[in-house]
Write a protein that holds these residues in place. Structure first.
Motif, PDB file in Angstrom:
ATOM      1  N   PRO A 163       0.809  -1.221   0.000  1.00  0.00           N
ATOM      2  CA  PRO A 163       0.000   0.000   0.000  1.00  0.00           C
ATOM      3  C   PRO A 163       0.843   1.272   0.000  1.00  0.00           C
ATOM      4  N   GLU A 164       1.965   1.238   0.702  1.00  0.00           N
ATOM      5  CA  GLU A 164       2.806   2.432   0.756  1.00  0.00           C
ATOM      6  C   GLU A 164       3.388   2.771  -0.612  1.00  0.00           C
ATOM      7  N   MET A 165       3.703   1.753  -1.403  1.00  0.00           N
ATOM      8  CA  MET A 165       4.212   2.007  -2.753  1.00  0.00           C
ATOM      9  C   MET A 165       3.166   2.697  -3.614  1.00  0.00           C
ATOM     10  N   VAL A 166       1.937   2.194  -3.586  1.00  0.00           N
ATOM     11  CA  VAL A 166       0.920   2.790  -4.446  1.00  0.00           C
ATOM     12  C   VAL A 166       0.483   4.154  -3.915  1.00  0.00           C
ATOM     13  N   ALA A 167       0.467   4.333  -2.596  1.00  0.00           N
ATOM     14  CA  ALA A 167       0.171   5.662  -2.057  1.00  0.00           C
ATOM     15  C   ALA A 167       1.243   6.653  -2.479  1.00  0.00           C
ATOM     16  N   ALA A 168       2.502   6.216  -2.423  1.00  0.00           N
ATOM     17  CA  ALA A 168       3.608   7.105  -2.789  1.00  0.00           C
ATOM     18  C   ALA A 168       3.515   7.546  -4.242  1.00  0.00           C
ATOM     19  N   VAL A 169       3.280   6.593  -5.152  1.00  0.00           N
ATOM     20  CA  VAL A 169       3.257   6.975  -6.564  1.00  0.00           C
ATOM     21  C   VAL A 169       2.051   7.858  -6.863  1.00  0.00           C
ATOM     22  N   SER A 170       0.935   7.654  -6.147  1.00  0.00           N
ATOM     23  CA  SER A 170      -0.231   8.504  -6.393  1.00  0.00           C
ATOM     24  C   SER A 170       0.057   9.955  -6.053  1.00  0.00           C
ATOM     25  N   LYS A 171       0.966  10.186  -5.119  1.00  0.00           N
ATOM     26  CA  LYS A 171       1.274  11.555  -4.677  1.00  0.00           C
ATOM     27  C   LYS A 171       2.058  12.351  -5.715  1.00  0.00           C
ATOM     28  N   VAL A 172       2.649  11.656  -6.688  1.00  0.00           N
ATOM     29  CA  VAL A 172       3.381  12.362  -7.751  1.00  0.00           C
ATOM     30  C   VAL A 172       2.648  12.229  -9.081  1.00  0.00           C
ATOM     31  N   MET A 173       1.341  11.965  -9.026  1.00  0.00           N
ATOM     32  CA  MET A 173       0.536  11.829 -10.233  1.00  0.00           C
ATOM     33  C   MET A 173      -0.565  12.881 -10.265  1.00  0.00           C
TER      34      MET A 173
END
Length: 468
Positions: free
Chosen positions: A121-131
Motif C-alpha cells: 500500500p505504501e508504494m501505491v500511495a507514494a506513486v499517487s502523490k506524484v501523479m
C-alpha cells in the motif's frame, strides 16, 4: 534524512513518513494531524524527494512499525517478491512512468493485474502523490479485477451500484419502497445494502429476512446485506439468518481496527463463516468492507514510526491490504462521509476519490466509491456530478445510490439512482451481466442495458410494497 533545494531554499525531511505526508496534495485532515506541508513549495520539494526514493525502501522502512502493528505484519509477510520483480529496480518516479506506459499498452491490464500481489500500500500511495488526476484515471481504467457472488463485479464496460434503502426507523414499508425505486431505475446489482438505524440484533435479522424475501420473490440476481458489526453478523449466521455478505468497516492500522472492535483474526473467522453458507451462485466472495480517509486519525490511531503522524491517504491505502487478504466482493471508500475536518471541500473530495480508486485497483480490489459529502462540507451536488463522471471514466467498479441523493437516515448526500443512468448512458456502461439479463427479462431494460422509461407501467415490481 532527506533534503531538497527549491528556489534557493533547502527543505529537510527527517524520515520516509514525513516525506510521504509532506508530499500529499493538500487536505484538511493532514493539517489537523500536524503533518501537512506548510507551503506549496515544501510540498513540491517533498514530491521531488519522493520521486527519487526506491520502491524497495518501503519494504525496508515500514511507515508503521512491524513489531507494533498486525497490519504492517500482514503487508510485509504476504508480499510477493516474484510479482514485484518487474518493477523492483524502480524509484517512485520511475514507477509512475512505468504505470503510464503500461496502461497505454494493449496488454496493460494483464501486466497491472499480475503486479498487484507484489505491491505494498505504501508504494501505491507514494506513486499517487506524484501523479495528476488524469494519471490516476488513465491507470485506474487500465486495471481489471473482478469478484462474484450472485453477480459479477468489476468487469470492463460495467458500472454497478449499491442500492441503499435506509430508513430512519427501519420501517419495512419504507425500506421496500426505496428498494422498488432503485430497482426500477436499474440499481442494486452490486448489493441491496441497508444501514440499520439501531444496533438491535432482532431488527437486523428482520431486515435481512425482508431483503431476502424481496430477492427471492422477484428472483433478483443480486446479494443483500445489513451493515451491522461483524460480531452481530456472526451471531445471526449461527442462528440461521439469511446472510449473504459479511460487512465491516476497517482501517489501516491495528489500533484503528481495534477502535472498530475488530482484528484480523476476527475478520478471518467471519470470512470462513460467510463462505460456509454457500449462498453464492456465480462466486464465493462474501466480504463487504467500507473504508474512508481520516478514519485512523478520527480514532487517534494514526501514528507511525518514530511517533510521527502518518498522512491519511497512506493509511487509507493500508486499509486495502486488510481488505484484499479476505478476497472481498465489495470494497468502497465513503470518500466525503467523515466530514470537512478530513476532506474540506470538493477539490479535496474529488482528489481523494480518484486516489482511493487508483490505490484499490492497483492493489487488486474491485474498488467502489460512495460519491458523497456532508452538509457542512464546502461541496454540492454539482461537484458530485464531476466526481461520478471521473470515476466512471476511471473504471470504478460500483457506486452507492440512495433515493433522491439524500440519505434520510444517515443525513448525508450521495448519488441518486438516476445519476447512474446518466453515467452509464454517457460512457456506454452497463450493469453487471447477470442483473442486466434480469432487467431485460422483466422488460425493465432494452438489449443494450438501458432502463426503459415506461418500465413501471408493466413491471411486476410495482406490487412490491403492497405485497409486503
Amino acid at each position: 534524512m532527506y533534503r531538497q533545494q527549491v528556489r534557493g531554499v533547502t527543505h529537510t525531511f527527517s524520515s520516509l513518513v514525513e516525506v510521504m505526508a509532506k508530499a500529499t496534495p493538500s487536505r484538511s485532515g493532514d493539517e489537523l494531524a500536524g503533518c501537512a506541508a506548510e507551503s506549496d513549495r515544501e510540498r513540491a520539494a517533498a514530491q521531488w524527494v519522493l520521486a527519487d526514493i526506491p520502491l524497495t525502501d518501503f519494504l525496508d522502512h515500514p511507515v508503521v512499525p512491524y513489531e507494533e502493528d498486525e497490519v504492517t505484519r500482514l503487508i510485509i509477510d504476504t508480499h510477493d517478491a516474484a510479482a514485484f520483480q518487474p518493477v523492483s529496480h524502480l524509484t517512485v518516479g520511475g514507477f509512475r512512468d512505468w504505470l503510464l506506459a503500461t496502461a497505454a499498452r494493449d496488454d496493460g491490464d494483464a501486466q497491472l493485474s499480475a503486479l498487484a500481489p507484489g505491491l505494498t500500500p505504501e508504494m501505491v500511495a507514494a506513486v499517487s502523490k506524484v501523479m495528476r488526476n488524469q494519471d490516476l484515471i488513465a491507470v485506474s481504467r487500465a486495471v481489471t479485477h473482478t469478484s462474484a457472488f450472485r453477480t459479477t463485479i468489476g468487469l470492463p464496460g460495467r458500472l454497478s451500484t449499491r442500492l441503499q434503502p435506509n430508513h430512519p426507523t427501519d420501517d419495512p414499508g419504507g425500506v421496500a419502497a426505496a428498494v422498488l425505486d432503485g430497482l426500477l431505475l436499474g440499481c442494486g446489482d452490486a448489493v441491496i445494502g441497508v444501514n440499520p438505524a439501531g444496533d438491535d440484533p432482532r431488527r437486523t435479522a428482520d431486515l435481512l429476512r425482508l431483503l431476502d424475501e424481496i430477492r427471492e420473490r422477484y428472483r433478483i440476481p443480486t446479494q443483500s446485506c445489513v451493515l451491522t458489526h461483524v460480531t452481530t453478523t456472526l451471531d445471526l449466521i449461527a442462528e440461521g439468518a439469511p446472510v449473504d455478505l459479511v460487512f465491516q468497516s476497517i482501517a489501516g492500522t491495528e489500533a484503528a481496527n481495534r477502535s472498530f472492535g475488530v482484528s484480523l483474526s476476527l475478520l478471518a473467522e467471519a470470512h470462513d463463516a460467510g463462505r460456509s453458507l454457500r449462498r453464492g451462485t456465480v462466486g464465493d466472495n462474501v466480504m463487504y468492507f467500507e473504508t474512508g480517509q481520516g478514519s485512523a486519525l478520527s480514532a487517534g490511531a494514526h501514528l507511525g514510526t518514530g511517533g510521527r503522524p502518518v498522512d491519511q491517504q497512506t493509511l487509507e491505502a493500508r486499509t486495502y491490504a486488510v481488505a484484499r487478504a479476505f478476497e472481498p466482493l465489495l470494497v468502497n471508500t465513503v470518500v466525503g462521509f467523515i466530514g470537512p475536518e478530513y476532506l474540506y471541500d470538493a477539490k479535496q473530495i474529488i482528489r481523494a476519490g480518484l486516489e482511493d480508486r487508483f490505490c484499490g485497483a492497483l492493489l487488486g480490489l474491485p474498488m467502489g466509491v460512495d460519491v458523497c459529502y456532508t452538509n457542512h462540507a464546502v461541496a454540492d451536488q454539482d461537484d458530485m456530478d464531476v466526481l461520478l463522471t471521473l470515476l466512471a471514466a476511471a473504471g470504478c467498479a460500483f457506486v452507492i445510490t440512495v433515493p433522491g441523493a439524500d440519505d434520510v437516515m444517515l443525513g448525508y448526500q450521495s448519488l441518486a439512482f438516476h445519476d447512474v443512468l446518466y453515467a452509464r448512458r454517457l460512457l456506454g456502461l452497463r450493469p453487471a451481466p447477470e442483473f442486466e439479463r434480469w432487467l431485460r427479462d422483466l422488460e425493465l431494460a432494452d438489449d443494450r442495458g438501458r432502463v426503459l422509461p415506461t418500465a413501471l407501467d408493466t413491471s411486476p415490481l410495482r406490487e412490491l410494497v403492497s405485497g409486503l
